[in-house]
Design a protein around this motif. Structure first.
Motif, PDB file in Angstrom:
ATOM      1  N   LEU A 240       0.842  -1.190   0.000  1.00 53.04           N
ATOM      2  CA  LEU A 240       0.000   0.000   0.000  1.00 53.04           C
ATOM      3  C   LEU A 240       0.875   1.237   0.000  1.00 53.04           C
ATOM      4  O   LEU A 240       1.840   1.326   0.766  1.00 53.04           O
ATOM      5  CB  LEU A 240      -0.898   0.020   1.239  1.00 53.04           C
ATOM      6  N   ALA A 241       0.559   2.182  -0.858  1.00 54.74           N
ATOM      7  CA  ALA A 241       1.260   3.465  -0.885  1.00 54.74           C
ATOM      8  C   ALA A 241       0.343   4.536  -0.323  1.00 54.74           C
ATOM      9  O   ALA A 241      -0.844   4.599  -0.678  1.00 54.74           O
ATOM     10  CB  ALA A 241       1.659   3.829  -2.315  1.00 54.74           C
ATOM     11  N   ALA A 242       0.882   5.364   0.550  1.00 56.77           N
ATOM     12  CA  ALA A 242       0.130   6.482   1.126  1.00 56.77           C
ATOM     13  C   ALA A 242       0.946   7.751   0.952  1.00 56.77           C
ATOM     14  O   ALA A 242       2.081   7.829   1.409  1.00 56.77           O
ATOM     15  CB  ALA A 242      -0.158   6.231   2.607  1.00 56.77           C
ATOM     16  N   LEU A 243       0.364   8.719   0.274  1.00 64.16           N
ATOM     17  CA  LEU A 243       1.004  10.021   0.074  1.00 64.16           C
ATOM     18  C   LEU A 243       0.488  10.954   1.156  1.00 64.16           C
ATOM     19  O   LEU A 243      -0.729  11.180   1.262  1.00 64.16           O
ATOM     20  CB  LEU A 243       0.668  10.558  -1.313  1.00 64.16           C
ATOM     21  N   VAL A 244       1.403  11.480   1.960  1.00 66.18           N
ATOM     22  CA  VAL A 244       1.023  12.222   3.165  1.00 66.18           C
ATOM     23  C   VAL A 244       1.528  13.652   3.090  1.00 66.18           C
ATOM     24  O   VAL A 244       2.696  13.901   2.754  1.00 66.18           O
ATOM     25  CB  VAL A 244       1.608  11.540   4.425  1.00 66.18           C
ATOM     26  N   ARG A 245       0.656  14.588   3.410  1.00 66.13           N
ATOM     27  CA  ARG A 245       1.060  15.990   3.476  1.00 66.13           C
ATOM     28  C   ARG A 245       1.857  16.244   4.753  1.00 66.13           C
ATOM     29  O   ARG A 245       1.453  15.825   5.844  1.00 66.13           O
ATOM     30  CB  ARG A 245      -0.168  16.898   3.444  1.00 66.13           C
ATOM     31  N   LEU A 246       2.991  16.936   4.617  1.00 72.62           N
ATOM     32  CA  LEU A 246       3.848  17.267   5.751  1.00 72.62           C
ATOM     33  C   LEU A 246       3.914  18.783   5.923  1.00 72.62           C
ATOM     34  O   LEU A 246       3.682  19.541   4.979  1.00 72.62           O
ATOM     35  CB  LEU A 246       5.266  16.726   5.531  1.00 72.62           C
ATOM     36  N   ARG A 247       4.273  19.204   7.127  1.00 74.69           N
ATOM     37  CA  ARG A 247       4.454  20.641   7.362  1.00 74.69           C
ATOM     38  C   ARG A 247       5.815  21.104   6.852  1.00 74.69           C
ATOM     39  O   ARG A 247       5.928  22.195   6.288  1.00 74.69           O
ATOM     40  CB  ARG A 247       4.318  20.947   8.856  1.00 74.69           C
ATOM     41  N   THR A 248       6.839  20.298   7.090  1.00 76.97           N
ATOM     42  CA  THR A 248       8.179  20.609   6.620  1.00 76.97           C
ATOM     43  C   THR A 248       8.826  19.315   6.143  1.00 76.97           C
ATOM     44  O   THR A 248       8.349  18.211   6.438  1.00 76.97           O
ATOM     45  CB  THR A 248       9.059  21.217   7.738  1.00 76.97           C
ATOM     46  N   THR A 249       9.952  19.448   5.440  1.00 75.69           N
ATOM     47  CA  THR A 249      10.650  18.260   4.957  1.00 75.69           C
ATOM     48  C   THR A 249      11.486  17.600   6.046  1.00 75.69           C
ATOM     49  O   THR A 249      12.122  16.576   5.795  1.00 75.69           O
ATOM     50  CB  THR A 249      11.572  18.630   3.777  1.00 75.69           C
ATOM     51  N   THR A 250      11.487  18.165   7.238  1.00 74.96           N
ATOM     52  CA  THR A 250      12.250  17.561   8.341  1.00 74.96           C
ATOM     53  C   THR A 250      11.346  16.952   9.403  1.00 74.96           C
ATOM     54  O   THR A 250      11.846  16.338  10.345  1.00 74.96           O
ATOM     55  CB  THR A 250      13.169  18.604   8.999  1.00 74.96           C
ATOM     56  N   ALA A 251      10.045  17.118   9.271  1.00 75.27           N
ATOM     57  CA  ALA A 251       9.109  16.603  10.276  1.00 75.27           C
ATOM     58  C   ALA A 251       8.251  15.516   9.645  1.00 75.27           C
ATOM     59  O   ALA A 251       7.306  15.807   8.910  1.00 75.27           O
ATOM     60  CB  ALA A 251       8.237  17.726  10.822  1.00 75.27           C
ATOM     61  N   VAL A 252       8.590  14.248   9.919  1.00 80.55           N
ATOM     62  CA  VAL A 252       7.885  13.124   9.292  1.00 80.55           C
ATOM     63  C   VAL A 252       6.818  12.520  10.200  1.00 80.55           C
ATOM     64  O   VAL A 252       6.261  11.479   9.875  1.00 80.55           O
ATOM     65  CB  VAL A 252       8.887  12.027   8.865  1.00 80.55           C
ATOM     66  N   ALA A 253       6.530  13.176  11.322  1.00 76.26           N
ATOM     67  CA  ALA A 253       5.568  12.606  12.270  1.00 76.26           C
ATOM     68  C   ALA A 253       4.220  12.274  11.630  1.00 76.26           C
ATOM     69  O   ALA A 253       3.651  11.203  11.907  1.00 76.26           O
ATOM     70  CB  ALA A 253       5.384  13.542  13.470  1.00 76.26           C
ATOM     71  N   PRO A 254       3.638  13.123  10.763  1.00 78.73           N
ATOM     72  CA  PRO A 254       2.361  12.752  10.149  1.00 78.73           C
ATOM     73  C   PRO A 254       2.448  11.477   9.320  1.00 78.73           C
ATOM     74  O   PRO A 254       1.516  10.661   9.317  1.00 78.73           O
ATOM     75  CB  PRO A 254       2.027  13.969   9.269  1.00 78.73           C
ATOM     76  N   ALA A 255       3.561  11.282   8.620  1.00 82.55           N
ATOM     77  CA  ALA A 255       3.725  10.063   7.826  1.00 82.55           C
ATOM     78  C   ALA A 255       3.852   8.847   8.727  1.00 82.55           C
ATOM     79  O   ALA A 255       3.288   7.779   8.451  1.00 82.55           O
ATOM     80  CB  ALA A 255       4.945  10.185   6.921  1.00 82.55           C
ATOM     81  N   ARG A 256       4.583   8.980   9.816  1.00 81.50           N
ATOM     82  CA  ARG A 256       4.721   7.861  10.751  1.00 81.50           C
ATOM     83  C   ARG A 256       3.369   7.522  11.388  1.00 81.50           C
ATOM     84  O   ARG A 256       3.017   6.347  11.544  1.00 81.50           O
ATOM     85  CB  ARG A 256       5.751   8.207  11.831  1.00 81.50           C
ATOM     86  N   THR A 257       2.611   8.539  11.753  1.00 83.02           N
ATOM     87  CA  THR A 257       1.286   8.293  12.338  1.00 83.02           C
ATOM     88  C   THR A 257       0.382   7.565  11.360  1.00 83.02           C
ATOM     89  O   THR A 257      -0.326   6.614  11.721  1.00 83.02           O
ATOM     90  CB  THR A 257       0.646   9.622  12.759  1.00 83.02           C
ATOM     91  N   ALA A 258       0.390   8.005  10.097  1.00 81.28           N
ATOM     92  CA  ALA A 258      -0.417   7.326   9.083  1.00 81.28           C
ATOM     93  C   ALA A 258       0.019   5.881   8.913  1.00 81.28           C
ATOM     94  O   ALA A 258      -0.814   4.975   8.792  1.00 81.28           O
ATOM     95  CB  ALA A 258      -0.307   8.077   7.753  1.00 81.28           C
ATOM     96  N   ALA A 259       1.332   5.638   8.916  1.00 78.22           N
ATOM     97  CA  ALA A 259       1.839   4.271   8.777  1.00 78.22           C
ATOM     98  C   ALA A 259       1.376   3.397   9.930  1.00 78.22           C
ATOM     99  O   ALA A 259       0.939   2.256   9.737  1.00 78.22           O
ATOM    100  CB  ALA A 259       3.368   4.292   8.702  1.00 78.22           C
ATOM    101  N   GLU A 260       1.459   3.910  11.139  1.00 80.17           N
ATOM    102  CA  GLU A 260       1.054   3.127  12.307  1.00 80.17           C
ATOM    103  C   GLU A 260      -0.430   2.794  12.256  1.00 80.17           C
ATOM    104  O   GLU A 260      -0.837   1.676  12.602  1.00 80.17           O
ATOM    105  CB  GLU A 260       1.401   3.898  13.577  1.00 80.17           C
ATOM    106  N   ARG A 261      -1.252   3.743  11.825  1.00 75.57           N
ATOM    107  CA  ARG A 261      -2.690   3.488  11.725  1.00 75.57           C
ATOM    108  C   ARG A 261      -2.995   2.464  10.640  1.00 75.57           C
ATOM    109  O   ARG A 261      -3.818   1.560  10.828  1.00 75.57           O
ATOM    110  CB  ARG A 261      -3.434   4.795  11.440  1.00 75.57           C
ATOM    111  N   LEU A 262      -2.340   2.585   9.493  1.00 80.02           N
ATOM    112  CA  LEU A 262      -2.595   1.655   8.403  1.00 80.02           C
ATOM    113  C   LEU A 262      -2.138   0.242   8.747  1.00 80.02           C
ATOM    114  O   LEU A 262      -2.734  -0.734   8.300  1.00 80.02           O
ATOM    115  CB  LEU A 262      -1.904   2.141   7.132  1.00 80.02           C
ATOM    116  N   LEU A 263      -1.093   0.122   9.548  1.00 77.90           N
ATOM    117  CA  LEU A 263      -0.636  -1.211   9.962  1.00 77.90           C
ATOM    118  C   LEU A 263      -1.665  -1.926  10.825  1.00 77.90           C
ATOM    119  O   LEU A 263      -1.624  -3.151  10.942  1.00 77.90           O
ATOM    120  CB  LEU A 263       0.690  -1.109  10.719  1.00 77.90           C
TER     121      LEU A 263
END
Length: 406
Positions: A240-263
């Motif tokens: 599964l691919a998920a494209l996630v909007r981030l606030r900055t290119t150094t803050a990946v927390a939203p992507a990690r949260t999405a990954a944890e939920r999808l798992l």
């Protein structure tokens, strides 16, 4: 659209005089009506509802328990009895949220004294219930529209990531247009593997979610698009691919949260892992980001210490090893060591090399005497024909052992 759901749930709560909650068909919480004051919370809550509101989803066990009552097939409201053993101390009334024959979610009400007289045996005979079901149908229409929109974005994302080169530019242009300004901002790409393909989550053919993931999009804050991508191997599983909007290119927390939920999705299955690509600005480098995300997911599966969610920048040698063809045969010199009968020797060699060849550290990590370590390393050299005093021999063995995990 989130506000629309809340407004409609409040309508149902007002019509029936009881607090309602709305979950999608994956049991991800979308909205819930206001409960009473602190003094009567214990009277209207039970562990299942509390967990659903606080964690914004129910457990797989709770989901299976409710689905056993046929809620995924129901065309009209159902009354479900309490079961303290399952943490369901209060009965439920379930209003299925459907659109064109497909279930998209559920409205839940606690079956207490306020609803005790609600007659479900004759559908919609009670005007309060008729009004609530009409509102549930409006919710179903909204969820279906959201699923269709998500599916369209997902198809574009799939084409960008894994389509034919000739169509990628056109798909990227269409995806950029659909996403608006977000397409040029910081973006993260998540890979979840494996991911089970199928029709609608409950067996129906869902035109708005061809891979059964449209409803998952609704529960993922910050996710711009989702799609299932077939594996490179002909018979391999999808990811599964998920494209996630981030606030900055150094803050990946939203992507990690999405990954944890999808798992936590049933489609991820037990042992699933997720990988995060290095953040990008804009869509131009998405195919390369997808390779990074897949590599990180594979690394997380190979090395439990990295997972279940691994970032591309943190997987070390797997950044190189994951580029090798999937299923590539091990080097001939190392194959004898990879036999099941020599698993202990292979682990000893890998720990020794992880410890930079320091015998003391290796013996301590393995909990063995140094002489035992030296004996095992000698056996490794006999089996492989490699000289562990030579840098190239160590490098070959180390990379081959890591690659075997993939």
């Amino acid at each position: 659209m989130r506000g629309d759901y809340q407004h409609l749930v409040d309508e149902i709560s007002a019509a029936l005089g009881a607090p309602a909650t709305l979950e999608d068909r994956d049991f991800v919480l979308i909205a819930f009506g206001a409960h009473g004051g602190d003094d009567d919370l214990d009277a209207v809550m039970d562990p299942v509802r509390t967990r659903s509101i606080l964690q914004r989803r129910s457990t797989a066990a709770v989901r299976a328990w409710f689905e056993a009552f046929g809620i995924a097939r129901a065309q009209s409201p159902l009354r479900i009895p309490p079961d303290p053993a399952a943490g369901v101390f209060k009965g439920r009334i379930c209003l299925p949220v459907r659109h064109r024959g497909v279930v998209h979610g559920y409205v839940w009400l606690l079956d207490d004294e306020q609803l005790a007289g609600l007659d479900l045996s004759v559908p919609y005979a009670d005007p309060r219930l008729a009004q609530a079901m009409e509102t549930a149908a409006r919710i179903g229409e909204l969820l279906a529209a959201e699923a269709r929109a998500g599916a369209e974005l997902g198809e574009l994302l799939r084409e960008v990531l894994a389509g034919r080169p000739a169509g990628r530019d056109a798909a990227a242009g269409a995806l950029r247009e659909a996403m608006g300004q977000a397409a040029d901002g910081p973006l993260g790409l998540v890979a979840v593997a494996p991911w089970a393909l199928g029709d609608g989550e409950h067996g129906e053919a869902d035109p708005g979610a061809p891979d059964g993931i449209g409803s998952a999009l609704a529960g993922q804050s910050g996710v711009a698009a989702l799609c299932a991508v077939p594996d490179l191997l002909p018979e391999g599983p999808a990811a599964l691919a998920a494209l996630v909007r981030l606030r900055t290119t150094t803050a990946v927390a939203p992507a990690r949260t999405a990954a944890e939920r999808l798992l936590r999705s049933p489609r991820a299955g037990a042992g699933g892992t997720a990988g995060l690509a290095a953040p990008r600005r804009g869509l131009a480098e998405l195919p390369e980001a997808w390779r990074e995300a897949l590599a990180a997911a594979r690394a997380a599966a190979a090395e439990p210490r990295l997972g279940p969610v691994a970032e591309w920048g943190e997987i070390g040698p797997y950044r190189v090893l994951a580029a090798l063809p999937a299923g590539a045969a091990a080097d001939t010199s190392v194959r004898p060591l990879l036999a099941p009968a020599h698993a202990e020797l292979a682990r000893t060699a890998e720990v020794f090399l992880d410890c930079a060849g320091q015998a003391g550290r290796t013996a301590a990590a393995l909990g063995i005497h140094r002489q035992t370590l030296y004996y095992r390393l000698a056996r490794v050299e006999q089996l492989t024909g490699l000289d562990l005093d030579e840098g190239e021999g160590r490098l070959l063995l180390h990379m081959a052992l890591k690659a075997a995990r993939l």
